[in-house]
Design an enzyme around this catalytic site. Structure first.
Site, PDB file in Angstrom:
ATOM      1  N   VAL A   1       0.828  -1.206   0.000  1.00  0.00           N
ATOM      2  CA  VAL A   1       0.000   0.000   0.000  1.00  0.00           C
ATOM      3  C   VAL A   1       0.862   1.256   0.000  1.00  0.00           C
ATOM      4  CG1 VAL A   1      -1.886  -1.136   1.225  1.00  0.00           C
ATOM      5  CG2 VAL A   1      -0.132   0.089   2.533  1.00  0.00           C
TER       6      VAL A   1
ATOM      7  N   ASN B   1      -6.795  -0.253   6.188  1.00  0.00           N
ATOM      8  CA  ASN B   1      -6.504  -0.816   7.504  1.00  0.00           C
ATOM      9  C   ASN B   1      -5.035  -1.193   7.699  1.00  0.00           C
ATOM     10  OD1 ASN B   1      -7.313  -2.477  10.052  1.00  0.00           O
ATOM     11  ND2 ASN B   1      -6.350  -3.988   8.706  1.00  0.00           N
TER      12      ASN B   1
ATOM     13  N   SER C   1      -6.699   6.218  15.234  1.00  0.00           N
ATOM     14  CA  SER C   1      -6.266   5.607  16.481  1.00  0.00           C
ATOM     15  C   SER C   1      -6.488   6.550  17.654  1.00  0.00           C
ATOM     16  CB  SER C   1      -4.784   5.240  16.405  1.00  0.00           C
ATOM     17  OG  SER C   1      -4.318   4.752  17.645  1.00  0.00           O
TER      18      SER C   1
ATOM     19  N   TYR D   1       3.454   7.326  14.692  1.00  0.00           N
ATOM     20  CA  TYR D   1       2.191   6.620  14.473  1.00  0.00           C
ATOM     21  C   TYR D   1       1.008   7.572  14.654  1.00  0.00           C
ATOM     22  CZ  TYR D   1      -1.341   2.919  15.228  1.00  0.00           C
ATOM     23  OH  TYR D   1      -2.446   2.102  15.160  1.00  0.00           O
TER      24      TYR D   1
ATOM     25  N   LYS E   1      -1.830   8.550  11.920  1.00  0.00           N
ATOM     26  CA  LYS E   1      -3.225   8.233  12.197  1.00  0.00           C
ATOM     27  C   LYS E   1      -4.073   9.495  12.360  1.00  0.00           C
ATOM     28  CE  LYS E   1      -3.303   3.739  12.195  1.00  0.00           C
ATOM     29  NZ  LYS E   1      -3.967   3.058  11.055  1.00  0.00           N
TER      30      LYS E   1
ATOM     31  N   SER F   1      -3.746  -7.397  19.493  1.00  0.00           N
ATOM     32  CA  SER F   1      -3.298  -7.949  18.226  1.00  0.00           C
ATOM     33  C   SER F   1      -1.793  -8.140  18.253  1.00  0.00           C
ATOM     34  CB  SER F   1      -3.682  -7.010  17.069  1.00  0.00           C
ATOM     35  OG  SER F   1      -2.870  -5.850  17.083  1.00  0.00           O
TER      36      SER F   1
END
Length: 350
Positions: free
Chosen positions: A75, A101, A153, A166, A170, A200
């Site tokens: 991606v 995602n 997030s 991150y 996000k 996860s």
């Protein structure tokens, strides 16, 4: 109860080989969608590649009687994003749903983040939303229908130590999705952001070094997880994600949280604030200091959908505070700076 079906729809789910994306793909297919299962097959830190994860999800879908194809393009490049969407077009001639995602973590202190740690995270979270989203949007526009869901997030909306890269990627999903929602409204395309919470494989990248920050450590140690036991599986996020990309959903331009079975809209709003006295003389820094409590108080508030909506909200507050000499007055035309096409820069303060 309305039955949510995806019969006749084609969905692309990126990062669908594991975790959240896998559950999205499986449930979309179970409800009739034909699904492109995209996954590069890398690790939780974004290293390596393998076709195994995507192929296994496709096998599960087909074994259950559904339709799916695997795609292992990255991606994080324009060529990869185009290839992902083209897989849907070549296989089924359309794309109706995009769930963006794919992602991974590379945590570090803000001051220690390297270019590689910053760029790789922005590539897979932010740039990928353009690389996959743009060709998907064009195909959706041609058909007059589309549902786009971007993964944000709580780390961005609320803050998480050691995740500046991150959170930046996000957090950008909010601005991107809002613009797509506005532009897409002319072509039957809706766009929203989901803030999922799940245990996860990314947890393996969550080194506890962030506990060096006292305020953050206090938040972690005092957190009440009593409502979350057994409810942090990826599957608890799937119902909200699928509703947001369904034909039944009419909501767009929104951010929605999924946490331990609690589903809630997360708002960005503008408080009523303090209004400087009438006239064209700007207030002083001292004026701001004197009224900062009022400026920061979230009492009455507005939720502008565009920067121009905020101008209307400001005028309403000015009338309420008696700053407008004529309560019924409206400017006959936009200020010159807006006519010059620079409106969005004005309300943002840039």
């Amino acid at each position: 109860m309305t039955k949510i079906s995806f019969e006749g729809r084609v969905a692309v789910v990126t990062g669908a080989g594991n975790g959240l994306g896998r559950t999205y793909a499986l449930e979309l297919a179970r409800r009739g969608a034909r699904v492109v299962v995209n996954d590069l097959g890398g690790s939780a830190s974004g290293s390596g590649s393998s076709a195994t994860a995507a192929n296994l999800v496709v096998q599960d879908i087909r074994a259950a009687g559904g339709e799916a194809v695997a795609n292992t393009d990255s991606v994080a490049s324009r060529a990869g994003g185009a290839a992902i969407v083209q897989t849907a077009l070549d296989t089924w001639g359309q794309i109706d749903i995009l769930i963006s995602n794919a992602g991974f973590l590379r945590n570090n202190r803000f001051e220690d983040l390297t270019d590689e740690q910053i760029d790789s995270i922005l590539d897979v979270h932010l740039k990928s939303a353009f690389y996959v989203g743009q060709p998907a949007y064009r195909a959706m526009r041609a058909r007059g229908y589309g549902r786009m869901l971007f993964t944000g997030s709580a780390s961005a909306m609320f803050g998480h130590a050691w995740q500046a890269n991150y959170a930046a990627g996000k957090g950008a999903m909010l601005g991107l999705s809002n613009v797509i929602a506005l532009e897409g409204s002319a072509y039957g395309i809706q766009s929203n952001v989901i803030l999922p919470t799940a245990s996860s494989r990314l947890q393996g990248e969550m080194a506890p070094g962030f506990m060096e920050i006292p305020e953050f450590a206090r938040s972690v140690q005092s957190a009440d997880f009593s409502a979350s036991e057994g409810r942090l599986m990826p599957e608890f996020n799937t119902p909200l994600a699928l509703y947001l990309v369904s034909e039944a959903c009419t909501a767009t331009h929104g951010v929605y949280s999924s946490n331990s079975g609690r589903y809630a809209r997360v708002g960005i709003c503008a408080a009523e604030g303090w209004f400087a006295p009438a006239g064209i003389e700007p207030p002083s820094v001292e004026d701001i200091a004197d009224h900062f409590g009022q400026i920061g108080e979230l009492g009455a508030y507005s939720e502008p959908m565009t920067p121009y909506d905020e101008f209307t909200s400001v005028a309403d507050v000015a009338r309420k505070h008696g700053v407008l000499a004529r309560p019924d007055a409206r400017l006959a035309q936009e200020p010159t700076i807006l006519q010059a096409g620079r409106g969005p820069s004005t309300p943002s303060g840039a």
